[in-house]
Design a protein around this motif. Structure first.
Motif, short mmCIF file in Angstrom:
data_model
loop_
_atom_site.label_atom_id
_atom_site.label_comp_id
_atom_site.label_asym_id
_atom_site.label_seq_id
_atom_site.Cartn_x
_atom_site.Cartn_y
_atom_site.Cartn_z
N GLY A 283 -4.83 0.04 -3.56
CA GLY A 283 -5.71 0.84 -2.74
C GLY A 283 -7.07 0.84 -3.43
O GLY A 283 -7.43 -0.16 -4.03
N LYS A 284 -7.79 1.93 -3.34
CA LYS A 284 -9.10 1.94 -4.05
C LYS A 284 -8.86 1.65 -5.53
O LYS A 284 -9.50 0.79 -6.11
CB LYS A 284 -9.78 3.30 -3.85
N ASN B 80 0.85 -1.19 0.00
CA ASN B 80 0.00 0.00 0.00
C ASN B 80 0.89 1.24 0.00
O ASN B 80 2.13 1.14 0.06
CB ASN B 80 -0.99 -0.02 1.17
N THR C 264 -10.56 -5.69 1.69
CA THR C 264 -9.94 -5.14 2.90
C THR C 264 -10.43 -5.83 4.17
O THR C 264 -9.92 -5.59 5.26
CB THR C 264 -10.22 -3.64 3.06
N LYS C 265 -11.44 -6.68 4.03
CA LYS C 265 -11.99 -7.40 5.18
C LYS C 265 -11.46 -8.83 5.29
O LYS C 265 -11.88 -9.60 6.16
CB LYS C 265 -13.53 -7.44 5.07
N GLU D 203 -8.53 6.30 -0.11
CA GLU D 203 -9.91 5.82 -0.10
C GLU D 203 -10.84 6.70 -0.93
O GLU D 203 -12.03 6.43 -1.02
CB GLU D 203 -10.43 5.75 1.34
N THR E 184 -8.05 -11.06 5.72
CA THR E 184 -6.64 -10.98 6.03
C THR E 184 -5.83 -11.72 4.95
O THR E 184 -6.19 -12.80 4.52
CB THR E 184 -6.34 -11.54 7.44
N PRO F 244 -14.12 -3.47 -2.23
CA PRO F 244 -13.77 -3.12 -0.84
C PRO F 244 -13.76 -4.30 0.13
O PRO F 244 -13.05 -4.26 1.14
CB PRO F 244 -14.87 -2.13 -0.42
N LYS G 22 -8.62 -3.89 13.75
CA LYS G 22 -7.51 -4.18 12.84
C LYS G 22 -6.52 -5.09 13.56
O LYS G 22 -6.07 -4.76 14.66
CB LYS G 22 -6.80 -2.88 12.43
#
Lengths: 277, 277, 277
Positions: free
Chosen positions: B168-169, B123, B190-191, B141, B193, B187, C42
């Motif tokens: 990223g986005k 990132n 990002t939830k 974002e 791992t 998105p 997180k």
């Protein structure tokens, strides 16, 4: 192979919940533990040299997996293995990737010399490398099980004085004398990391409740293979992610009776023909 | 970007099954291995200094991930990386959490000096820290990709003489000269791992079958992004657990043609405008 | 227990996204990270002695899990724990398997002497072994919560000057003075490896946003227990694989209001009766 016994072993695991000590790797530890829990056994994954002796001593089987092997694991496996040998606790060795590096091959051979290991579960190349044969992967994916693999399994079992399980399209199980073939299973297993490692742990669970090694090994392979077939019926159209989850479901749901109904076990006779059991 | 080539790369991975050597962490090892298997590549996760040399030498790409980094991993990464450099095997570095500790930042910079690394995937904050910039997370974002991120990517690529992928986005891919933007993805990634870690490994798989770094990287990002979009269509109403499993399914099922149909790739022109590819 | 506060804590986690530093094991690291992400926190899982100091200092809670413990982890836990104590960051200790080996028991006691630990979350046997009691597992699985477990929890909390959470059929939470019982949860949690470990991490997430330990702990247990109940409604007929995935979904979807609606919290009064909150 006694069918009633195969059924009874599944129930015995679920009733007695044997503790299976796995010294294993970072890739498959979670999947192995969940698979054992689903089956009805209890997993423990301790790996520190300082404690594996005590952990193995309270366990019902020990599974040594070389997946992400290193020097500390080698030390722990020797300590835990000695504890298992002293207490008569069965050991399963999964020689993951043996042949891919000298360190791995030498370490596996060191374990085999240092310990009395009751079961080895690997693919043809891994087992061949254990006994110093270079193995060209061939025949494993064909419809019929290659005679070379049977010969390899018998040779390894005799040389290493252990029960050898070579898995592939069909699975060969032998103590160097009697030879079984299990035809259960599903190709989607090759799409799930640690599917073979979990099978090795499940061999440990069956060995924990059954002293006769061929009975334990064949039962474990049939159970796992039928569970995979059931999972594939439900999820093959979805993909390997769904299959992996359904395999865990099936390990929990499959009964000894269903396992027996779908079992595909052959035994090699003196004339080298295979007879359905 | 050649669309037909993008399609052909997916097929090439599935036909040639490149071996991807990952030196990675305890959090994502399983998910990474399953993602690579689903895609059609073969994972190997060996990490012991005693053997990584040999394992890398038989691999088609090397992926170095700093997730749960320590001194032994650093040693292994240097050994494996040298083997890759000597054999012309592409290396992907995933600088997880660089900037969060001096040890991590210094180790990453040591690897970059010691090895010739072909791809860095991180990132914005991680990439900034690699080149000694303190990065305030901003703009990542927002709907439009912040010009700062493009500048950062170009600067890092030039300074480190590598292909930089900032995700990223929207995702930026540059060799320090040509700049691409990939707008695929979802998105929900990002939830989960290790969603970024798996992407880094998939960049390795594409690099294993395609020598031109930008072609390989952009194709990998489009493939992964479209797979995530497909998975989200099916599972966004259920939650991140179901999304994670469906992402593995989609990595197995998605064809090069579907990937091409849904690809959203822009290329930055000399006047700094973005042109759809 | 203030119901409105319980609701607000869930929202606070989702808004502020506290960083939870877990020094944990190879079996549960992935599941723990995904559970924390689903909840809205997180995760960071760094474990090298060289960096845990800095990682803990930027975190909002520290979770120490003894799952696949070794000497290096012990060193890291002491360093990270001191950093947490110095910064007033709450620590949760999950004494996995304490009692199964001397090394594990001694190490846990060493951590308790060396650090100020705010929460201990374990089963009855683990907590008993922490304070040097040999514990015969009994009563844990019975319909009513055994008085022995309440006494054990109070004794441990007083002796160790911490908040003790003993989980089982019903869960006991006490600071050695006030005692709560949470009756939410589902037996399928015992079929998922790391279900307890994830709960410990979630206690860390609630402690990161709520200073009063009993409020934080009870809220965490109710939230997790209701999520498990919801997941079981959807998946109990399928099996533990599906339950595990749906639990992650529910951790993401469950609202503070739903949690409140289904909460089953009792508080022990002076006459030793339990009063519904």
């Amino acid at each position: 192979m006694n069918q009633k016994k195969m059924i009874s072993l599944v129930n015995k695991i679920r009733e007695t919940k044997p503790l299976i000590h796995n010294i294993t790797n970072i890739v498959v530890a979670n999947f192995t533990a969940n698979g054992l829990l689903a089956l009805g056994a209890k997993p423990v994954m301790a790996s520190a040299p300082e404690e594996v002796n005590e952990i193995t001593e309270i366990s019902d089987a020990l599974v040594l997996n070389l997946g992400t092997f290193n020097k500390v694991y080698l030390e722990s496996m020797k300590i835990a293995g000695k504890a298992a040998n002293n207490k008569g606790i069965p050991i399963v060795l999964d020689p993951v990737g043996v042949g891919a590096s000298c360190f791995r091959t030498n370490s596996a051979q060191e374990l085999l010399q240092y310990l009395h290991i009751q079961f080895i579960r690997g693919n043809a190349a891994e087992v061949a490398n254990l006994i110093g044969h270079k193995w060209e992967i061939k025949g494993v994916e064909t419809g019929n099980t290659d005679g070379d693999i049977v010969s390899l399994a018998i040779l390894a079992a005799q040389k290493l004085k252990t029960t050898v399980i070579i898995t592939g399209k069909n699975d060969i199980i032998t103590d160097g004398n009697v030879v079984f073939q299990v035809q259960n299973g599903h190709p989607l297993l090759t799409k799930v990391t640690g599917a073979g490692c979990l099978l090795s742990a499940i061999v440990g669970a069956f060995a924990a409740v059954e002293k006769e090694p061929l009975e334990a090994a064949v039962s474990a392979l049939v159970f796992y293979g039928v569970a995979a077939e059931m999972a594939a019926v439900k999820t093959a159209a979805l993909g390997p992610g769904s299959f992996q989850i359904e395999l865990i479901n099936q390990l929990a749901n499959l009964t000894g009776e269903q396992m027996d109904q779908y079992s595909l076990v052959l035994r090699r006779e003196g004339d080298l023909s295979w007879v359905k059991q």
